[in-house]
Scaffold this motif. Structure first.
Motif, PDB file in Angstrom:
ATOM      1  N   LYS A   1       0.323  -1.267  -0.121  1.00  0.00           N
ATOM      2  CA  LYS A   1       0.049  -0.113  -0.115  1.00  0.00           C
ATOM      3  C   LYS A   1       0.578   1.262  -0.339  1.00  0.00           C
ATOM      4  O   LYS A   1       0.710   2.358  -0.958  1.00  0.00           O
ATOM      5  N   PHE A   2       1.649   0.499   0.516  1.00  0.00           N
ATOM      6  CA  PHE A   2       2.819   2.402   0.482  1.00  0.00           C
ATOM      7  C   PHE A   2       3.323   2.502  -0.392  1.00  0.00           C
ATOM      8  O   PHE A   2       3.711   3.559  -1.014  1.00  0.00           O
ATOM      9  N   GLN A   3       4.200   1.339  -0.947  1.00  0.00           N
ATOM     10  CA  GLN A   3       4.408   1.286  -2.278  1.00  0.00           C
ATOM     11  C   GLN A   3       4.145   2.285  -3.269  1.00  0.00           C
ATOM     12  O   GLN A   3       4.266   2.874  -4.454  1.00  0.00           O
ATOM     13  N   ASN A   4       2.029   1.469  -3.347  1.00  0.00           N
ATOM     14  CA  ASN A   4       1.001   2.136  -3.939  1.00  0.00           C
ATOM     15  C   ASN A   4       1.099   3.467  -4.483  1.00  0.00           C
ATOM     16  O   ASN A   4       1.269   4.354  -5.118  1.00  0.00           O
ATOM     17  N   PHE A   5       1.079   4.649  -3.207  1.00  0.00           N
ATOM     18  CA  PHE A   5       1.052   5.348  -2.645  1.00  0.00           C
ATOM     19  C   PHE A   5       1.862   6.654  -3.037  1.00  0.00           C
ATOM     20  O   PHE A   5       1.613   7.621  -3.724  1.00  0.00           O
ATOM     21  N   HIS A   6       2.911   6.047  -2.471  1.00  0.00           N
ATOM     22  CA  HIS A   6       4.069   6.534  -2.947  1.00  0.00           C
ATOM     23  C   HIS A   6       4.610   6.711  -4.360  1.00  0.00           C
ATOM     24  O   HIS A   6       4.824   8.217  -4.964  1.00  0.00           O
ATOM     25  N   SER A   7       4.345   5.977  -5.130  1.00  0.00           N
ATOM     26  CA  SER A   7       4.337   5.399  -6.789  1.00  0.00           C
ATOM     27  C   SER A   7       3.265   7.118  -7.494  1.00  0.00           C
ATOM     28  O   SER A   7       3.762   7.256  -8.106  1.00  0.00           O
TER      29      SER A   7
ATOM     30  N   TRP B   1       0.383  19.085  -7.346  1.00  0.00           N
ATOM     31  CA  TRP B   1       0.682  18.938  -6.220  1.00  0.00           C
ATOM     32  C   TRP B   1      -0.219  18.831  -5.552  1.00  0.00           C
ATOM     33  O   TRP B   1      -1.229  19.656  -5.147  1.00  0.00           O
ATOM     34  N   ILE B   2      -1.033  17.738  -4.432  1.00  0.00           N
ATOM     35  CA  ILE B   2      -1.916  18.095  -3.986  1.00  0.00           C
ATOM     36  C   ILE B   2      -0.956  16.775  -2.406  1.00  0.00           C
ATOM     37  O   ILE B   2      -0.624  16.447  -2.508  1.00  0.00           O
ATOM     38  N   ASN B   3      -0.838  18.468  -1.857  1.00  0.00           N
ATOM     39  CA  ASN B   3      -0.203  17.624  -0.148  1.00  0.00           C
ATOM     40  C   ASN B   3      -1.155  17.348   0.774  1.00  0.00           C
ATOM     41  O   ASN B   3      -2.124  16.463   1.106  1.00  0.00           O
ATOM     42  N   PRO B   4      -0.095  15.929   0.364  1.00  0.00           N
ATOM     43  CA  PRO B   4      -0.243  14.231   0.810  1.00  0.00           C
ATOM     44  C   PRO B   4      -0.671  14.781   2.318  1.00  0.00           C
ATOM     45  O   PRO B   4       0.352  15.135   3.117  1.00  0.00           O
ATOM     46  N   PRO B   5      -0.870  13.472   2.988  1.00  0.00           N
ATOM     47  CA  PRO B   5      -0.681  13.087   4.013  1.00  0.00           C
ATOM     48  C   PRO B   5       0.514  12.426   4.717  1.00  0.00           C
ATOM     49  O   PRO B   5       0.888  12.227   4.197  1.00  0.00           O
ATOM     50  N   LEU B   6       1.165  12.852   5.639  1.00  0.00           N
ATOM     51  CA  LEU B   6       2.612  12.512   6.355  1.00  0.00           C
ATOM     52  C   LEU B   6       2.284  10.541   6.544  1.00  0.00           C
ATOM     53  O   LEU B   6       2.935  10.100   6.266  1.00  0.00           O
ATOM     54  N   HIS B   7       1.454  10.477   7.293  1.00  0.00           N
ATOM     55  CA  HIS B   7       0.929   9.215   7.613  1.00  0.00           C
ATOM     56  C   HIS B   7      -0.174   8.245   6.869  1.00  0.00           C
ATOM     57  O   HIS B   7      -1.390   8.368   7.473  1.00  0.00           O
ATOM     58  N   PRO B   8      -0.681   8.130   5.271  1.00  0.00           N
ATOM     59  CA  PRO B   8      -1.849   8.102   4.690  1.00  0.00           C
ATOM     60  C   PRO B   8      -2.405   6.961   5.015  1.00  0.00           C
ATOM     61  O   PRO B   8      -2.913   6.799   4.783  1.00  0.00           O
ATOM     62  N   LEU B   9      -1.638   5.814   5.410  1.00  0.00           N
ATOM     63  CA  LEU B   9      -1.991   4.501   5.691  1.00  0.00           C
ATOM     64  C   LEU B   9      -2.368   3.989   7.136  1.00  0.00           C
ATOM     65  O   LEU B   9      -2.644   2.690   6.723  1.00  0.00           O
ATOM     66  N   ARG B  10      -1.653   4.440   8.094  1.00  0.00           N
ATOM     67  CA  ARG B  10      -1.940   4.750  10.326  1.00  0.00           C
ATOM     68  C   ARG B  10      -3.348   4.249   9.797  1.00  0.00           C
ATOM     69  O   ARG B  10      -4.633   5.005   9.547  1.00  0.00           O
ATOM     70  N   GLU B  11      -3.302   3.464  10.682  1.00  0.00           N
ATOM     71  CA  GLU B  11      -4.769   2.944  11.219  1.00  0.00           C
ATOM     72  C   GLU B  11      -4.640   3.191  12.922  1.00  0.00           C
ATOM     73  O   GLU B  11      -4.170   2.541  13.313  1.00  0.00           O
ATOM     74  N   ILE B  12      -5.294   4.159  12.599  1.00  0.00           N
ATOM     75  CA  ILE B  12      -5.049   4.732  14.613  1.00  0.00           C
ATOM     76  C   ILE B  12      -6.708   3.791  14.973  1.00  0.00           C
ATOM     77  O   ILE B  12      -7.610   4.426  14.071  1.00  0.00           O
TER      78      ILE B  12
ATOM     79  N   LEU C   1       4.628  10.591  -6.504  1.00  0.00           N
ATOM     80  CA  LEU C   1       5.575  11.092  -7.310  1.00  0.00           C
ATOM     81  C   LEU C   1       5.265  10.992  -8.612  1.00  0.00           C
ATOM     82  O   LEU C   1       5.896  12.372  -9.211  1.00  0.00           O
ATOM     83  N   SER C   2       4.652   9.921  -9.084  1.00  0.00           N
ATOM     84  CA  SER C   2       3.951  10.221 -10.381  1.00  0.00           C
ATOM     85  C   SER C   2       3.217  11.621 -10.572  1.00  0.00           C
ATOM     86  O   SER C   2       3.154  12.165 -11.427  1.00  0.00           O
ATOM     87  N   ASP C   3       2.919  11.616  -9.669  1.00  0.00           N
ATOM     88  CA  ASP C   3       1.518  13.474  -9.537  1.00  0.00           C
ATOM     89  C   ASP C   3       2.781  14.305  -9.916  1.00  0.00           C
ATOM     90  O   ASP C   3       2.481  15.623 -10.392  1.00  0.00           O
ATOM     91  N   MET C   4       3.691  14.495  -8.776  1.00  0.00           N
ATOM     92  CA  MET C   4       4.554  15.652  -8.556  1.00  0.00           C
ATOM     93  C   MET C   4       5.612  15.966  -9.702  1.00  0.00           C
ATOM     94  O   MET C   4       5.840  16.961  -9.969  1.00  0.00           O
ATOM     95  N   MET C   5       6.624  15.170 -10.561  1.00  0.00           N
ATOM     96  CA  MET C   5       6.819  14.729 -11.325  1.00  0.00           C
ATOM     97  C   MET C   5       6.068  15.587 -12.402  1.00  0.00           C
ATOM     98  O   MET C   5       6.495  16.344 -13.849  1.00  0.00           O
ATOM     99  N   ARG C   6       5.498  15.666 -12.849  1.00  0.00           N
ATOM    100  CA  ARG C   6       3.236  15.988 -13.926  1.00  0.00           C
ATOM    101  C   ARG C   6       3.263  17.782 -13.203  1.00  0.00           C
ATOM    102  O   ARG C   6       2.210  18.134 -14.050  1.00  0.00           O
ATOM    103  N   GLY C   7       4.009  17.446 -12.798  1.00  0.00           N
ATOM    104  CA  GLY C   7       3.901  19.094 -11.743  1.00  0.00           C
ATOM    105  C   GLY C   7       2.856  19.662 -10.850  1.00  0.00           C
ATOM    106  O   GLY C   7       2.213  20.634 -10.288  1.00  0.00           O
TER     107      GLY C   7
END
Length: 179
Positions: free
Chosen positions: A151-157, A168-179, A160-166
């Motif tokens: 899940k983290f690898q998919n999120f990072h991909s 920017w959506i401010n991503p959460p620091l811990h997008p997958l953490r179940e609290i 980063l793909s969005d960033m390379m296209r210019g």
């Protein structure tokens, strides 16, 4: 409670004087983190976790030197700040090491937050440091670790793909953490 001094990691720096001449300096960095545990039970869990972490060996993954102190139910730890790049789970040269030494680790105690900011590759050494001590936990379920890694690898991909296209959506620091 730990009482020793932190091991300094020294980094090169510099300063220009009024004649625009560069003089060399050296710098060390520390980071302080505080947790209000609210209860003695939670405090004891944190102390146990930190004591375990002090004695762990993660093969090629390093743990920055740290010390802690307790005041009531508040635990404060100071750690050597690692100057580097948060690419430990992004670049295959490093992510393969994190995967093998953290995700596939034989011990039931390991890290469970595989966000890129939690694995710093130190400048000039390529040493990988795990820097999020809070994500060091008892995690015996290997399938859970594997699923979370994917899940983290998919999120990072995607990020980063969005960033390379210019984009920017401010991503959460811990997008997958179940609290």
């Amino acid at each position: 409670m730990m009482e020793k001094n932190l091991k300094d990691i020294t980094y090169s720096s510099g300063i220009f004087d009024t004649d625009n001449k560069l003089s060399r300096l050296s710098a060390t960095f520390t980071l302080e983190k505080k947790f209000n545990c609210f209860t003695e039970k939670n405090l004891n869990l944190m102390v146990d976790k930190l004591e375990r972490l002090k004695n762990e060996n993660f093969n090629r993954i390093h743990i920055p030197d740290f010390k802690y102190r307790i005041e009531g139910n508040v635990i404060t730890y100071n750690t050597t700040f690692i100057k580097g790049w948060s690419v430990g789970t992004l670049i295959p040269k490093f992510s393969n090491i994190v995967y093998e030494d953290i995700v596939q680790r034989e011990s039931d105690w390991t890290f469970d937050d595989y966000g890129s900011t939690n694995f710093i590759v130190e400048s000039n050494t390529d040493k990988i440091f795990a820097v999020d001590f809070q994500s060091y936990n008892y995690i015996p379920d290997r399938d859970y670790r594997e699923s979370k890694w994917k899940k983290f690898q998919n999120f990072h991909s995607c990020m980063l793909s969005d960033m390379m296209r210019g984009e920017w959506i401010n991503p959460p620091l811990h997008p997958l953490r179940e609290i």
